[in-house]
Design a protein around this motif. Structure first.
Motif, PDB file in Angstrom:
ATOM      1  N   LEU A 152     125.300  35.965 -37.857  1.00 32.44           N
ATOM      2  CA  LEU A 152     123.843  36.147 -37.852  1.00 32.44           C
ATOM      3  C   LEU A 152     123.248  35.597 -39.133  1.00 32.44           C
ATOM      4  O   LEU A 152     122.226  34.896 -39.116  1.00 32.44           O
ATOM      5  CB  LEU A 152     123.504  37.627 -37.729  1.00 32.44           C
ATOM      6  N   GLU A 203     114.905  43.954 -28.986  1.00 30.30           N
ATOM      7  CA  GLU A 203     114.904  42.735 -29.793  1.00 30.30           C
ATOM      8  C   GLU A 203     113.695  41.854 -29.521  1.00 30.30           C
ATOM      9  O   GLU A 203     113.241  41.132 -30.399  1.00 30.30           O
ATOM     10  CB  GLU A 203     116.163  41.915 -29.502  1.00 30.30           C
ATOM     11  N   PHE A 208     118.536  47.198 -25.163  1.00 24.25           N
ATOM     12  CA  PHE A 208     118.759  46.455 -26.405  1.00 24.25           C
ATOM     13  C   PHE A 208     117.970  45.148 -26.415  1.00 24.25           C
ATOM     14  O   PHE A 208     117.328  44.797 -27.405  1.00 24.25           O
ATOM     15  CB  PHE A 208     120.251  46.162 -26.585  1.00 24.25           C
ATOM     16  N   ILE A 209     118.000  44.437 -25.297  1.00 24.08           N
ATOM     17  CA  ILE A 209     117.293  43.157 -25.240  1.00 24.08           C
ATOM     18  C   ILE A 209     115.806  43.380 -25.486  1.00 24.08           C
ATOM     19  O   ILE A 209     115.178  42.686 -26.281  1.00 24.08           O
ATOM     20  CB  ILE A 209     117.530  42.478 -23.875  1.00 24.08           C
ATOM     21  N   LEU A 233     123.312  46.781 -31.606  1.00 23.92           N
ATOM     22  CA  LEU A 233     124.155  46.006 -30.692  1.00 23.92           C
ATOM     23  C   LEU A 233     125.585  46.531 -30.728  1.00 23.92           C
ATOM     24  O   LEU A 233     126.216  46.736 -29.688  1.00 23.92           O
ATOM     25  CB  LEU A 233     124.120  44.526 -31.069  1.00 23.92           C
ATOM     26  N   LEU A 268     116.254  43.321 -38.275  1.00 24.89           N
ATOM     27  CA  LEU A 268     117.402  42.559 -37.795  1.00 24.89           C
ATOM     28  C   LEU A 268     118.697  43.278 -38.132  1.00 24.89           C
ATOM     29  O   LEU A 268     119.610  43.355 -37.307  1.00 24.89           O
ATOM     30  CB  LEU A 268     117.396  41.160 -38.417  1.00 24.89           C
ATOM     31  N   LEU A 300     124.138  36.041 -26.014  1.00 24.63           N
ATOM     32  CA  LEU A 300     124.499  37.465 -26.059  1.00 24.63           C
ATOM     33  C   LEU A 300     125.559  37.789 -25.015  1.00 24.63           C
ATOM     34  O   LEU A 300     126.577  38.404 -25.305  1.00 24.63           O
ATOM     35  CB  LEU A 300     123.249  38.320 -25.839  1.00 24.63           C
ATOM     36  N   LEU A 312     110.430  39.196 -32.849  1.00 21.63           N
ATOM     37  CA  LEU A 312     109.869  37.895 -33.203  1.00 21.63           C
ATOM     38  C   LEU A 312     108.347  37.848 -33.123  1.00 21.63           C
ATOM     39  O   LEU A 312     107.697  37.399 -34.071  1.00 21.63           O
ATOM     40  CB  LEU A 312     110.483  36.804 -32.321  1.00 21.63           C
ATOM     41  N   LEU A 316     121.893  36.449 -30.026  1.00 27.32           N
ATOM     42  CA  LEU A 316     120.852  37.483 -30.055  1.00 27.32           C
ATOM     43  C   LEU A 316     119.814  37.196 -28.981  1.00 27.32           C
ATOM     44  O   LEU A 316     119.610  36.046 -28.624  1.00 27.32           O
ATOM     45  CB  LEU A 316     120.150  37.461 -31.415  1.00 27.32           C
ATOM     46  N   PRO A 317     119.145  38.233 -28.464  1.00 24.57           N
ATOM     47  CA  PRO A 317     117.973  37.970 -27.653  1.00 24.57           C
ATOM     48  C   PRO A 317     116.923  37.294 -28.524  1.00 24.57           C
ATOM     49  O   PRO A 317     116.949  37.529 -29.731  1.00 24.57           O
ATOM     50  CB  PRO A 317     117.506  39.364 -27.223  1.00 24.57           C
ATOM     51  N   PRO A 318     116.003  36.505 -28.021  1.00 25.47           N
ATOM     52  CA  PRO A 318     115.738  36.268 -26.601  1.00 25.47           C
ATOM     53  C   PRO A 318     116.671  35.246 -25.956  1.00 25.47           C
ATOM     54  O   PRO A 318     116.501  34.978 -24.777  1.00 25.47           O
ATOM     55  CB  PRO A 318     114.299  35.734 -26.621  1.00 25.47           C
ATOM     56  N   LEU A 334     120.644  32.515 -39.448  1.00 31.21           N
ATOM     57  CA  LEU A 334     119.365  32.755 -40.120  1.00 31.21           C
ATOM     58  C   LEU A 334     119.134  31.674 -41.165  1.00 31.21           C
ATOM     59  O   LEU A 334     118.016  31.213 -41.386  1.00 31.21           O
ATOM     60  CB  LEU A 334     119.412  34.137 -40.776  1.00 31.21           C
ATOM     61  N   LEU A 391     119.447  35.041 -24.252  1.00 34.15           N
ATOM     62  CA  LEU A 391     120.379  35.990 -23.660  1.00 34.15           C
ATOM     63  C   LEU A 391     121.741  35.389 -23.370  1.00 34.15           C
ATOM     64  O   LEU A 391     122.751  36.082 -23.397  1.00 34.15           O
ATOM     65  CB  LEU A 391     119.787  36.530 -22.363  1.00 34.15           C
ATOM     66  N   TYR A 420     106.854  39.674 -36.033  1.00 38.43           N
ATOM     67  CA  TYR A 420     107.005  38.847 -37.233  1.00 38.43           C
ATOM     68  C   TYR A 420     105.891  37.811 -37.272  1.00 38.43           C
ATOM     69  O   TYR A 420     105.241  37.611 -38.297  1.00 38.43           O
ATOM     70  CB  TYR A 420     108.380  38.168 -37.209  1.00 38.43           C
ATOM     71  N   VAL A 443     128.652  39.350 -36.930  1.00 42.43           N
ATOM     72  CA  VAL A 443     127.631  39.823 -37.869  1.00 42.43           C
ATOM     73  C   VAL A 443     127.401  38.796 -38.983  1.00 42.43           C
ATOM     74  O   VAL A 443     126.268  38.458 -39.318  1.00 42.43           O
ATOM     75  CB  VAL A 443     128.046  41.189 -38.453  1.00 42.43           C
ATOM     76  N   LEU A 447     114.009  41.190 -41.810  1.00 40.57           N
ATOM     77  CA  LEU A 447     115.364  41.460 -42.296  1.00 40.57           C
ATOM     78  C   LEU A 447     115.778  42.898 -42.015  1.00 40.57           C
ATOM     79  O   LEU A 447     116.895  43.151 -41.566  1.00 40.57           O
ATOM     80  CB  LEU A 447     115.449  41.169 -43.795  1.00 40.57           C
ATOM     81  N   VAL A 498     121.570  44.630 -35.430  1.00 41.59           N
ATOM     82  CA  VAL A 498     123.016  44.388 -35.399  1.00 41.59           C
ATOM     83  C   VAL A 498     123.750  45.696 -35.154  1.00 41.59           C
ATOM     84  O   VAL A 498     124.645  45.778 -34.305  1.00 41.59           O
ATOM     85  CB  VAL A 498     123.468  43.766 -36.728  1.00 41.59           C
TER      86      VAL A 498
END
Lengths: 494, 473
Positions: free
Chosen positions: B422, A137, A133-134, A174, A167, B392, A141, B385-387, B426, B389, A144, B419, A164, A171
């Motif tokens: 997030l 993710e 998962f990490i 995760l 992301l 998380l 970035l 969220l990553p990065p 953002l 960690l 992007y 959720v 979006l 979720v």
């Protein structure tokens, strides 16, 4: 040998840092060297294989939660690891020799490509759900930034849409990953695959969650709308990486986590997946027939091609048992073939757009007259993409249809419709060739520069691979079948 | 008094720091010297607390009022470090001369003394006195922006609500004492297990205690003071409020709830569960509508308080040690990333300015890329969220504890809040990278502090096991 696995993550990371810090030409060279070293580290992994996982690194990371730093490579992931290393190297080298004129320092672009490679390698080698998962993710970035920093005129909007969509997928992923790990009491993909503990109901619920997450990435119709925008605006190397390997995270995830960890759930949801995949094939092809912009057309063709891969996965999930499944084999083949061919197509589209400053098919035409070499490679790539037997694209798509038909019942209809979609693929790619390569040369095309050495070097490996995979598909399917069988035998004997 | 007087060393060091700062201001009257003395003193307190051997003081035959054990060490070190960081972040503001540096640094270190004392306080009276010592200086610190009406308003809001909360806490402690004749926590566990007419009295006292302490953590429905207070206060003080004050409150709650013992888990568990659930939902939903940076951080820190309390909802259904570990581990990670976020905001804003509107940050990602990236990293860490960690893993800790306890309702609430969170983060993140003309001032000291905090967050992300072991009681 196992240290090489860690090298797959560390070397590109160091390269990315070096590229950022040095900047300019030195930064680009450093990045290219790092990409080359990564590819060099990938090669020996093919030798001295263990049973099941060829090579593994397994260390405690967070013992209290049962999270381990578990990396490994087997026949399922190895072709994708190679593809990632190869395409990143080609893109870095391409950036080194052909720095784009505008935009921020291109050393940063190379650095970001390497950062993406770190994430991709993590996804393809991660055997712990949290690590997976990490890594999934980590890719978001930098990608992007690549689109937003070096993209076309509408890059901000495209980059935001990309962020979006992915992301929201993240979720869900995760939630799914935590759900699997906390319910089953382990985050280890190998353990979970060999000793399934989850009940059918739980599996279906969790598979539905992770499947949406992967479907956004793959992308599966109707969650695909970020892809054409992102591809149209992204710089050439961004498009190559995006189509070549980034989309594969979705399909790989479906196979490794979906089919591997949640087989019952996958089997139950497979018909839905199959229908959507066939819809993607047909809709992608029809949109391509009406498309008048070069990069957008290739992007939509990706939707169709990935539809075949997903059809293979759906068929594989239904037939059960990863090992002897034609569907999964077809999906893995299609995955790699699409990566090679579409990578090549985007390189070509970038080269054409760089020279003519337009991507509209109406303004292009007669490329054969002004640059026969480029037209020739484009023709080759288009034929490979439409699935001409003997080239890479054929096996995955043909056997996705075969796997579907083998299942009988409604699947026969799905296979038949997919085959019609395959014919449409041929139609739109031949239309593309006719519009771009043939006819009288337009003003935009006349007098363009010849194919440069950088381009020749970037394209040649992909052309060779497309040919090689077409002639010897066993390169991918054999190694995968071995690993899948080993997994299953181990699961049965325990 | 019986016991080990050496175990009180961290409190002496903290109090000595406050006195030292006061004297330095009298003698030298220079910002650098005053703040320098405060930072050195805080560092000495942290080191002293880490090295002081475990011990007990103020004991009689059955229990002790002061226990310097593992959690006490953690609290003392964290309080001292937070104080040092906040002092360093305050330097540009203090240099402007609008805020008296001596008073500012003295009040902050005095508050630190309360925080350090809180860690080891193991009877209700010592606990409440320590918590008040932690809070009292903050009333003044919040109102120190002299020319600002918001600052004065913030101070009054904070004072009024805080005084009421203290009264409620004291009433709770009085009822518990009336029912049991006991204030020392380790003795309370058995003393509170009463039957007959004293039992409802003890229950009411316990609930009032929890309600009063919940205020310090800014838990719904005792949260309304936080956004306006944070926004009106000088930025470093807001950072202190959202970290040190919360740390003090959460540990006071933990001590009381665990001290009250298994006989009351059926009351304390659901009570904290309801508070946590409301806090998570209200905090993250209202944060979605904020237009000002500090208000957004304030509402998000309310939501974070919900994550802190969430594991305790399962009290009685799982081993309390596991739940407490999850809460403490989340707290430690929260402290690092929250301080990082505030350090980012402070270093990006002109000296003495407030947090400003979100729109004022447009374009700052280009003019100050490294600081913006560090702020973004901290904000992503808060989102989990990553990065980043660390954030998380913090959320995984909490979810894991709840899943093990099979507290599915709480799991669902936590997942929904995460959720929604997030989207909140953002909102804070996007303005940084929108095109605009915002420019950041030079902030060497702020950037260094920010860098160190970011590094700490990175390390915590790669070695979460360290934090997890620290959090073990």
């Amino acid at each position: 040998m196992s240290a090489l696995l860690i090298g797959l993550l560390v070397v590109p990371l160091l390269g990315a840092v070096a590229g950022f810090v040095l900047g300019g030409r030195a930064g680009r060279i450093a990045a290219t060297v790092a990409a080359a070293l990564t590819l060099a580290a990938v090669v020996p992994l093919a030798f001295d294989r263990g049973a099941g996982m060829w090579h593994e690194v397994d260390a405690a990371w967070l013992p209290d939660l049962g999270i381990r730093f578990h990396l490994g490579v087997d026949g399922v992931s190895y072709p994708l690891v190679v593809l990632t290393a190869l395409l990143t190297l080609l893109c870095c080298a391409y950036t080194l020799w052909r720095p784009a004129g505008e935009g921020p320092d291109t050393a940063r672009l190379s650095a970001l490509l390497l950062a993406i490679e770190v994430g991709l390698m993590g996804v393809f080698t991660g055997l712990d759900l949290i690590v997976f998962f990490i890594a999934f993710e980590v890719v978001l970035l930098p990608m992007y930034a690549v689109i937003a920093g070096w993209g076309g005129p509408d890059r901000q909007r495209a980059a935001r849409k990309f962020a979006l969509y992915t992301l929201s997928g993240s979720v869900l992923l995760l939630i799914g990953v935590l759900g699997i790990g906390l319910r089953a009491g382990s985050f280890d993909i190998v353990t979970l695959t060999q000793h399934p503990t989850l009940t059918r109901g739980t599996q279906i619920a969790l598979f539905a969650v992770v499947a949406v997450a992967f479907a956004v990435k793959a992308p599966l119709w109707p969650l695909h709308t970020w892809l054409p925008d992102a591809h149209t605006e992204a710089p050439t190397v961004g498009s190559v990486i995006l189509a070549g390997v980034l989309l594969k995270m979705g399909t790989y995830g479906l196979i490794r986590v979906g089919l591997g960890v949640l087989p019952e759930g996958a089997r139950a949801v497979a018909p839905v997946l199959g229908v959507l995949a066939v819809a993607a094939i047909i809709i992608g092809s029809l949109v391509c027939l009406a498309q008048s912009e070069l990069k957008r057309l290739i992007a939509y063709s990706s939707v169709g091609h990935m539809g075949f891969v997903l059809l293979g996965i759906a068929a594989g999930a239904t037939s059960g048992g990863l090992a002897h499944s034609t569907g999964v084999q077809a999906a893995l083949l299609g995955n790699v073939a699409h990566g090679v061919i579409t990578g090549l197509l985007f390189f070509l589209a970038g080269a054409i757009k760089d020279r003519t400053h337009t991507g509209w098919l109406d303004d292009l035409g007669g490329l054969r007259e002004s640059s026969p070499a480029m037209a020739g490679v484009l023709g080759f790539a288009a034929l490979a993409s439409l699935g001409l037997p003997g080239l890479a694209g054929f096996w995955g798509e043909a056997f996705a249809v075969v796997a579907s038909v083998q299942l009988g019942h409604g699947w026969i209809a799905l296979g038949a419709i997919a085959a019609v979609g395959g014919a449409l693929t041929a139609a739109y790619l031949l239309r593309l060739l006719r519009r771009v390569a043939h006819g009288p040369a337009t003003s935009a095309v006349t007098g363009i520069a010849a194919v440069s050495r950088a381009e020749r070097w970037a394209w040649a490996p992909l052309v060779l691979l497309a040919l090689l995979l077409g002639v010897v598909p066993a390169l991918v399917s054999e190694v995968a079948a071995h690993s899948l069988q080993a997994d299953e035998i181990e699961a049965v004997t325990r | 008094m019986r016991g080990d007087a050496v175990s009180l060393l961290p409190v002496y060091l903290a109090a000595g720091t406050a006195v030292l700062v006061f004297l330095c201001d009298l003698v030298f009257a220079r910002v650098a010297v005053t703040v320098g003395a405060g930072v050195l003193g805080a560092a000495a307190t942290a080191v002293g607390a880490a090295l002081t051997r475990r011990g007990k003081a103020f004991c009689d035959d059955t229990a002790c009022s002061w226990v310097f054990d593992r959690p006490a060490t953690l609290v003392a070190v964290a309080m001292a470090v937070i104080t040092a960081v906040v002092l360093l972040l305050s330097v540009p503001t203090l240099r402007l001369g609008e805020i008296p540096a001596g008073e500012y640094a003295f009040l902050l270190t005095a508050s630190m003394t309360g925080g350090v004392a809180l860690g080891g306080a193991r009877d209700l009276i010592a606990l409440i006195v320590a918590l008040e010592t932690l809070t009292l200086p903050l009333y003044v610190l919040v109102g120190l922006r002299r020319k600002s009406v918001e600052s004065a308003q913030a101070s009054v809001t904070f004072l009024l609500t805080s005084v009421i909360a203290t009264a409620v806490t004291l009433l709770g402690a009085a009822l518990v004492y009336a029912a049991t004749g006991e204030v020392r926590l380790s003795a309370l566990t058995t003393a509170l297990d009463v039957s007959g007419p004293a039992r409802p009295l003890a229950g009411a006292g316990l609930v009032l205690l929890i309600a009063g302490l919940a205020f310090k953590v800014a838990v719904v429905p005792a949260h309304a003071w936080a956004p306006s207070t944070y926004d009106g206060a000088p930025l470093p003080v807001a950072a202190y409020l959202s970290t040190a004050s919360k740390l003090g409150g959460i540990f006071a709650l933990l001590y009381v709830v665990v001290g009250a013992g298994p006989a009351w888990y059926h009351v304390t568990g659901p009570a904290l569960g309801v508070l946590a659930g409301l806090t998570l939902l209200a905090g993250s939903l209202v944060a979605l509508r904020q237009r000002r940076m500090v208000r957004l951080l304030a509402w998000s820190s309310i939501a974070q308080a919900g994550f802190l309390l969430a594991p305790l909802a399962a009290l009685g259904h799982a081993a309390p040690a596991d739940l407490v570990t999850a809460t403490v581990a989340y707290t430690v990670i929260y402290l690092i990333v929250e301080l990082g976020a505030f350090a980012g905001v402070i270093s990006l804003r002109p000296a003495g300015a407030d947090g400003g509107d979100l729109a004022e940050y447009a374009g700052i990602g280009r003019s100050a890329p490294l600081r913006s990236a560090a702020l973004a990293f901290a904000v992503v860490g808060l989102a989990g969220l990553p990065p980043a960690l660390a954030g998380l893993f913090a959320k995984v800790f909490v979810l894991r504890a709840l899943v093990d306890a099979r507290a599915w309702a709480m799991v669902a609430v936590v997942a929904v809040a995460a959720v929604v969170g997030l989207a909140v983060y953002l909102r804070a993140l996007l303005p940084l990278y929108r095109s605009g003309t915002a420019a950041a001032p030079r902030a060497v000291l702020g950037s260094v502090v920010l860098g160190v905090l970011t590094l700490a967050a990175v390390v915590a992300g790669f070695a979460p096991q360290v934090i997890f072991s620290l959090a073990r009681p």
